[in-house]
Design an enzyme around this catalytic site. Sequence first.
Site, PDB file in Angstrom:
ATOM      1  N   SER A  60       0.823  -1.215   0.000  1.00 51.88           N
ATOM      2  CA  SER A  60       0.000   0.000   0.000  1.00 51.88           C
ATOM      3  C   SER A  60       0.854   1.259   0.000  1.00 51.88           C
ATOM      4  O   SER A  60       2.029   1.236   0.376  1.00 51.88           O
ATOM      5  CB  SER A  60      -0.894   0.033   1.238  1.00 51.88           C
ATOM      6  OG  SER A  60      -1.714  -1.093   1.292  1.00 51.88           O
TER       7      SER A  60
HETATM    8  N1  SAH Z   1       0.914  -5.887   4.330  1.00 48.97           N
HETATM    9  C1  SAH Z   1       1.567  -6.041   3.055  1.00 48.97           C
HETATM   10  C2  SAH Z   1       0.634  -5.691   1.922  1.00 48.97           C
HETATM   11  C3  SAH Z   1       0.213  -6.881   1.254  1.00 48.97           C
HETATM   12  S1  SAH Z   1      -1.004  -6.774  -0.004  1.00 48.97           S
HETATM   13  C4  SAH Z   1       2.863  -5.284   2.964  1.00 48.97           C
HETATM   14  O1  SAH Z   1       3.197  -4.550   3.890  1.00 48.97           O
HETATM   15  O2  SAH Z   1       3.559  -5.437   1.960  1.00 48.97           O
HETATM   16  C5  SAH Z   1      -2.135  -7.982   0.599  1.00 48.97           C
HETATM   17  C6  SAH Z   1      -1.594  -9.371   0.690  1.00 48.97           C
HETATM   18  O3  SAH Z   1      -2.662 -10.180   1.198  1.00 48.97           O
HETATM   19  C7  SAH Z   1      -1.178 -10.017  -0.616  1.00 48.97           C
HETATM   20  O4  SAH Z   1       0.157 -10.420  -0.526  1.00 48.97           O
HETATM   21  C8  SAH Z   1      -2.121 -11.219  -0.758  1.00 48.97           C
HETATM   22  O5  SAH Z   1      -1.501 -12.349  -1.344  1.00 48.97           O
HETATM   23  C9  SAH Z   1      -2.509 -11.478   0.675  1.00 48.97           C
HETATM   24  N2  SAH Z   1      -3.745 -12.242   0.890  1.00 48.97           N
HETATM   25  C10 SAH Z   1      -4.909 -12.224   0.192  1.00 48.97           C
HETATM   26  N3  SAH Z   1      -5.804 -13.066   0.737  1.00 48.97           N
HETATM   27  C11 SAH Z   1      -5.194 -13.639   1.823  1.00 48.97           C
HETATM   28  C12 SAH Z   1      -5.600 -14.600   2.800  1.00 48.97           C
HETATM   29  N4  SAH Z   1      -6.808 -15.156   2.803  1.00 48.97           N
HETATM   30  N5  SAH Z   1      -4.701 -14.947   3.749  1.00 48.97           N
HETATM   31  C13 SAH Z   1      -3.457 -14.412   3.787  1.00 48.97           C
HETATM   32  N6  SAH Z   1      -3.019 -13.503   2.882  1.00 48.97           N
HETATM   33  C14 SAH Z   1      -3.881 -13.124   1.919  1.00 48.97           C
END
Ligand code: SAH
Length: 219
Positions: A60
């Site tokens: 983000s």
């Molecule tokens: N917090 C992260 C942002 C990640 S974007 C950072 O600081 O970089 C959101 C992430 O959620 C993605 O990598 C995606 O693969 C993951 N995601 C989506 N559905 C999910 C689920 N059910 N369980 C765990 N991760 C999930």
Amino acid sequence: MFEREREELVERLSRWGYLTKPEIVKAFKKVPRHEFVPPNVRDYSYADQPLPIGHGQTISAPSMIAIMMESLDLAPMQRVLEIGAGSGYNAALIAEVVGKEGEIVTIERIAELAEFAEENLKRTGYGWVKVTVGDGTCGYKKGAPWDRILVTACAPELPKPLVEQLKVGGKLGAPVGQHYMFQTWVVAEKRGEKELKIQERGGCSFVPLIGKCGWKEEG
Ligand code: SAH
């Protein structure tokens, strides 16, 4: 490397009102965002924009992360569950605030990204954050109840298991709404076993939360 750019970003986010709490400002000043993004976008690490981290996922924009972090009243020694490890950047910021006396578990659905997050966290000194592969919509029962739960992908509604695994007095922050559009950053405070105080904190745009209590996988 990038120290001046990071200082300037923090200064801008403070001026724009995204960063206000000293402990969150400190974390943003300390954690090297450029260590958490792929080399091809490294030069944009300190621009206020989301960046691709591979596998169709994004980290983000710093202003959005500031909104999430500030809305959760994070404090030292808390036990925090993050859903969506991605790059590990957000987990590192949380780690700066809760400290080693706290505990952080971050769940990632895509194994390659979990590995990416783990490597980034280890390299930058946050190796004590636990990264695990799985469906975060089911939470992480082993560590429940949690003081704070932070969801970084968007579900159609607050996943029930996460509400259940939240401590009474605890807070859950999550984007809720449709794919990419009409999403709202929601903060839910668990006031009692069956009492949830919900606050909507404005629009946002996240990748979908895919899992048993989120969106179904496409295809
Ligand atoms: N917090 C992260 C942002 C990640 S974007 C950072 O600081 O970089 C959101 C992430 O959620 C993605 O990598 C995606 O693969 C993951 N995601 C989506 N559905 C999910 C689920 N059910 N369980 C765990 N991760 C999930």
